[in-house]
Design an enzyme around this catalytic site. Structure first.
Site, PDB file in Angstrom:
ATOM      1  N   ASP A  55       0.836  -1.193   0.168  1.00 28.17           N
ATOM      2  CA  ASP A  55       0.089  -0.014   0.097  1.00 28.17           C
ATOM      3  C   ASP A  55       0.938   1.234  -0.005  1.00 28.17           C
ATOM      4  O   ASP A  55       0.400   2.271   0.436  1.00 28.17           O
ATOM      5  CB  ASP A  55      -0.865  -0.099   1.182  1.00 28.17           C
ATOM      6  CG  ASP A  55      -0.594   0.640   2.428  1.00 28.17           C
ATOM      7  OD1 ASP A  55       0.842   0.060   2.734  1.00 28.17           O
ATOM      8  OD2 ASP A  55      -1.068   1.227   3.501  1.00 28.17           O
ATOM      9  N   GLU A  56       2.115   1.162  -0.417  1.00 29.81           N
ATOM     10  CA  GLU A  56       2.980   2.295  -0.203  1.00 29.81           C
ATOM     11  C   GLU A  56       3.927   2.317  -1.357  1.00 29.81           C
ATOM     12  O   GLU A  56       4.407   1.217  -2.061  1.00 29.81           O
ATOM     13  CB  GLU A  56       3.379   2.668   1.180  1.00 29.81           C
ATOM     14  CG  GLU A  56       4.549   1.534   1.462  1.00 29.81           C
ATOM     15  CD  GLU A  56       5.026   1.492   2.968  1.00 29.81           C
ATOM     16  OE1 GLU A  56       4.076   1.043   3.645  1.00 29.81           O
ATOM     17  OE2 GLU A  56       5.768   2.077   3.413  1.00 29.81           O
TER      18      GLU A  56
HETATM   19  N1  DCP Z   1      -0.030  -5.565   7.435  1.00 31.89           N
HETATM   20  C1  DCP Z   1       0.014  -6.794   7.764  1.00 31.89           C
HETATM   21  N2  DCP Z   1       0.711  -7.220   8.979  1.00 31.89           N
HETATM   22  C2  DCP Z   1       1.257  -5.998   9.543  1.00 31.89           C
HETATM   23  C3  DCP Z   1       1.282  -4.921   9.030  1.00 31.89           C
HETATM   24  C4  DCP Z   1       0.739  -4.591   7.932  1.00 31.89           C
HETATM   25  O1  DCP Z   1      -0.709  -7.667   7.281  1.00 31.89           O
HETATM   26  N3  DCP Z   1       2.206  -6.268  10.816  1.00 31.89           N
HETATM   27  C5  DCP Z   1      -0.799  -5.235   6.119  1.00 31.89           C
HETATM   28  C6  DCP Z   1      -2.275  -4.884   6.532  1.00 31.89           C
HETATM   29  C7  DCP Z   1      -2.299  -3.252   6.313  1.00 31.89           C
HETATM   30  C8  DCP Z   1      -1.176  -3.351   5.146  1.00 31.89           C
HETATM   31  O2  DCP Z   1      -0.094  -4.190   5.269  1.00 31.89           O
HETATM   32  O3  DCP Z   1      -3.571  -2.797   5.733  1.00 31.89           O
HETATM   33  C9  DCP Z   1      -0.651  -1.829   5.214  1.00 31.89           C
HETATM   34  O4  DCP Z   1       0.367  -1.499   6.255  1.00 31.89           O
HETATM   35  P1  DCP Z   1       0.415  -0.265   6.625  1.00 31.89           P
HETATM   36  O5  DCP Z   1       1.548  -0.258   7.836  1.00 31.89           O
HETATM   37  O6  DCP Z   1       0.425   0.809   5.614  1.00 31.89           O
HETATM   38  O7  DCP Z   1      -0.912  -0.082   7.619  1.00 31.89           O
HETATM   39  P2  DCP Z   1      -2.464   0.495   7.295  1.00 31.89           P
HETATM   40  O8  DCP Z   1      -2.444   0.640   5.981  1.00 31.89           O
HETATM   41  O9  DCP Z   1      -3.471  -0.579   7.537  1.00 31.89           O
HETATM   42  O10 DCP Z   1      -2.718   1.598   8.206  1.00 31.89           O
HETATM   43  P3  DCP Z   1      -1.972   3.052   8.314  1.00 31.89           P
HETATM   44  O11 DCP Z   1      -3.336   4.151   7.914  1.00 31.89           O
HETATM   45  O12 DCP Z   1      -1.498   3.355   9.347  1.00 31.89           O
HETATM   46  O13 DCP Z   1      -1.097   3.152   6.931  1.00 31.89           O
HETATM   47 MG    MG Z   2      -0.970   2.069   4.906  1.00 27.96          MG
HETATM   48 MG    MG Z   3       1.999   0.876   4.117  1.00 27.00          MG
END
Ligand code: DCP
Ligand code: MG
Ligand code: MG
Length: 348
Positions: free
Chosen positions: A105-106
């Site tokens: 996602d980045e």
């Molecule tokens: N992910 C995962 N296990 C983790 C961390 C992340 O499976 N320990 C997966 C789920 C997240 C995705 O990767 O949705 C993207 O991680 P991010 O760190 O970007 O976190 P989010 O997008 O969920 O939240 P934020 O709004 O903080 O970016």
């Molecule tokens: Mg994220």
């Molecule tokens: Mg991310």
């Protein structure tokens, strides 16, 4: 150098909200175990309503349900998120800048010498496009290096946009805990804390040699970051999206026993390929072609990034067993995906 960093907000959970609009605004989490065993798994992410209760990535699901018993839960559906991720990356690539995808996602875009004002306009435009085309929220950070751009992005979450230039970087870093630097994991944190370092300010006042002795080259990098120097660069992806092997069987198989050896061999091969590329994987899949030429693919996510061929084998076995229908199998494949660069990650 102007770097634009984009990271989706609560990505897996936001994707689920798309197909379950009624979850929106209610505490909701995505986890590794299926619904029936949800307490045994790990929370992969949570929406912001759930984060208010302290529910976050990496937490045992049992703890999350203690914090908020009415938590809405869904098992991670990695294939679905990968599909959305691909659309996201296509949007980002369409701007034509050098790009580095760092996770599902980045990504970082190298805007070269673009003035910040224009970069902010572009960031806004990209956010709006993602909102319009994917109906998902995202956050943008802009700075003069990829690490600081990511930190600006983290600081602006959710649904934000923040630019930090050379003039205000020290102000931006001031008072921040060391773990706000990307790449600092539990072990690096432990080592820094053993040196009495908890904040970025303290890191900047530390002795470089002491940092090097404790953390190697990463210690020096951390010191420079604390001084407002970001030496990292956007490196164009030559990204491996999946590694697979498949084999046409000489004699159609109907039981796992007949597939065992070949799956064992393919599991070793794909994980060796991944190791050679310095990649860890989080998703394992199989492909089955039946004698009637129908074909299925099935995927399962791991709760962690792995390099183990045994884990590939075990999951492939489960997926196969779930798809033995009595029909003869004429071709079988094993695939791993959802990679993270094990060596580049620098997480200690
Ligand atoms: N992910 C995962 N296990 C983790 C961390 C992340 O499976 N320990 C997966 C789920 C997240 C995705 O990767 O949705 C993207 O991680 P991010 O760190 O970007 O976190 P989010 O997008 O969920 O939240 P934020 O709004 O903080 O970016
Ligand atoms: Mg994220
Ligand atoms: Mg991310």
């Amino acid at each position: 150098m102007t770097i634009l960093y984009i990271d989706m907000d609560y990505f897996y959970a936001a994707c689920e909200e798309l197909r379950h609009p009624d979850y929106k605004g209610k505490p909701f989490a995505v986890g590794s175990a299926d619904e029936a065993n949800k307490l045994k798994g790990v929370i992969q992410t949570s929406n912001y309503a759930a984060r208010k209760y302290g529910i976050k990535s990496g937490m045992p699901a049992a703890m999350a349900f203690k914090l908020y018993p009415n938590l809405i839960y869904a098992k991670a559906d990695e294939d679905y998120y990968e599909g959305i991720s691909k659309k996201l990356m296509d949007i980002l690539k369409s701007y034509g800048f050098k790009m580095q995808q760092n996770s599902i996602d980045e990504a970082a875009l190298d805007l070269k010498e673009m003035p910040y004002e224009d970069a902010e306009k572009l960031g806004k435009e990209i956010k709006e496009r993602i909102e319009k085309e994917l109906m998902l929220p995202s956050t943008v950070g802009i700075s003069f290096g990829p690490v600081f751009a990511k930190m600006a992005c983290d600081a602006a979450k959710p649904d934000g946009l923040l630019a930090v230039d050379e003039r205000n970087i020290m102000e931006f870093l001031k008072g921040k805990p060391i773990e706000s630097i990307p790449g600092i994991g539990p072990r690096a944190r432990e080592r820094l804390e053993a040196l009495g370092i908890k904040t970025i300010d303290e890191l900047g006042k530390a002795n470089v040699q002491t940092l090097k002795d404790s953390l190697g080259i990463f210690g020096e990098e951390l010191y420079l970051l604390a001084e407002g120097v970001d030496r990292s660069k956007v490196e164009e992806d030559t990204k491996t999206l999946s590694i697979s092997r498949e084999k046409t069987l000489e004699k159609a198989a109907t039981s796992f026993d007949e597939l065992k050896d070949i799956i064992n061999e393919m599991s070793r091969q794909v994980s060796e390929d991944a190791k050679a590329k310095g990649l860890l994987f989080k998703s394992v899949g199989i492909k089955i072609r039946y004698e009637d030429f129908t074909q299925i693919t099935r995927n399962a996510g791991l709760s962690h990034y792995s390099s183990s061929w045994q884990e590939v084998y075990e999951i492939a076995e489960k997926l196969c067993n779930a798809n033995l229908s009595g029909k003869g199998i004429s071709k079988i494949g094993v695939r791993i995906s959802s990679f993270m660069e094990g060596s580049k990650q620098k997480r200690l």
